[in-house]
Design a protein around this motif. Structure first.
Motif, PDB file in Angstrom:
ATOM      1  N   ASP A  90      -5.060  -4.133  -7.728  1.00 33.88           N
ATOM      2  CA  ASP A  90      -4.911  -2.706  -8.174  1.00 33.88           C
ATOM      3  C   ASP A  90      -3.958  -2.018  -7.929  1.00 33.88           C
ATOM      4  O   ASP A  90      -3.653  -2.445  -6.673  1.00 33.88           O
ATOM      5  N   ASN A  91      -3.337  -1.317  -8.791  1.00 35.14           N
ATOM      6  CA  ASN A  91      -1.539  -0.644  -8.002  1.00 35.14           C
ATOM      7  C   ASN A  91      -2.248   0.328  -7.243  1.00 35.14           C
ATOM      8  O   ASN A  91      -1.016   0.132  -6.179  1.00 35.14           O
ATOM      9  N   LYS A 100       2.888   0.038 -12.827  1.00 39.41           N
ATOM     10  CA  LYS A 100       2.399  -1.434 -11.383  1.00 39.41           C
ATOM     11  C   LYS A 100       3.078  -1.615 -10.876  1.00 39.41           C
ATOM     12  O   LYS A 100       4.606  -1.773 -10.847  1.00 39.41           O
TER      13      LYS A 100
END
Length: 174
Positions: free
Chosen positions: A67-68, A55
């Protein structure tokens, strides 16, 4: 005879294709092994490279619900925009550098509190290092630090800064 030549050509293409496929898979396998090796080395570390962190730190204005992959893109875009808006490319003029592209490599860490630390710069001139340092120090604190395995970590980040210089205008003024 032309059928024979055609068959030989097809056979050669198949052999070459097979070699390319084999080469591709061996490179992929090697790359995966190396990535695993890096993960093993950094598994218990408090410092994780940007590309491997689970992350990423949250840059000002990025939505932490993304999202990452999207967070990485948002953070990279935010830092790039900050550099573009704040870096004084005129600082390269008159330094005796050749016309054309100037490349500066900047490395820094985003610590567990979201601050920029450990700045290292490679540049063709000390004045450009000073300007790069000034701009990197002005990057705002991250909204959240990076996380890996559920714990806050220091995230290593590298940034190439590339721009063009044209000393012809500067030379005429002298």
């Amino acid at each position: 005879m032309s059928h024979r030549l055609l068959d030989q050509t097809k056979t050669q293409i198949m052999k070459n294709s097979s070699l390319l496929v084999l080469l591709f898979f061996s490179i992929c396998t090697y790359a995966q092994e190396k990535t695993h090796e890096v993960l093993e080395i950094t598994k218990d570390s408090d410092e994780i490279p940007f590309i491997l962190v689970e992350k990423v730190p949250i840059y000002k204005g990025c939505n932490d619900k993304l999202d990452n992959i999207k967070l990485k893109a948002c953070m990279s875009k935010g830092i790039t925009n900050h550099i573009v808006q704040n870096f004084n490319t005129n600082s390269a003029k008159g330094l005796g550098l050749p016309n054309g592209k100037v490349r500066i490599n900047a490395f820094f860490k985003i610590n567990k509190k979201g601050n920029i630390k450990g700045i290292k710069i490679r540049s063709p001139h000390p004045k450009l290092e000073k300007e790069t340092l000034r701009v990197l120090k002005s990057i705002p604190k991250m909204q959240k630090p990076g996380y890996h395995k559920g714990k806050p970590v220091t995230v290593a980040y590298s940034l190439p800064i590339v721009f063009n210089i044209d000393n012809s205008k500067y030379s005429k003024k002298k």
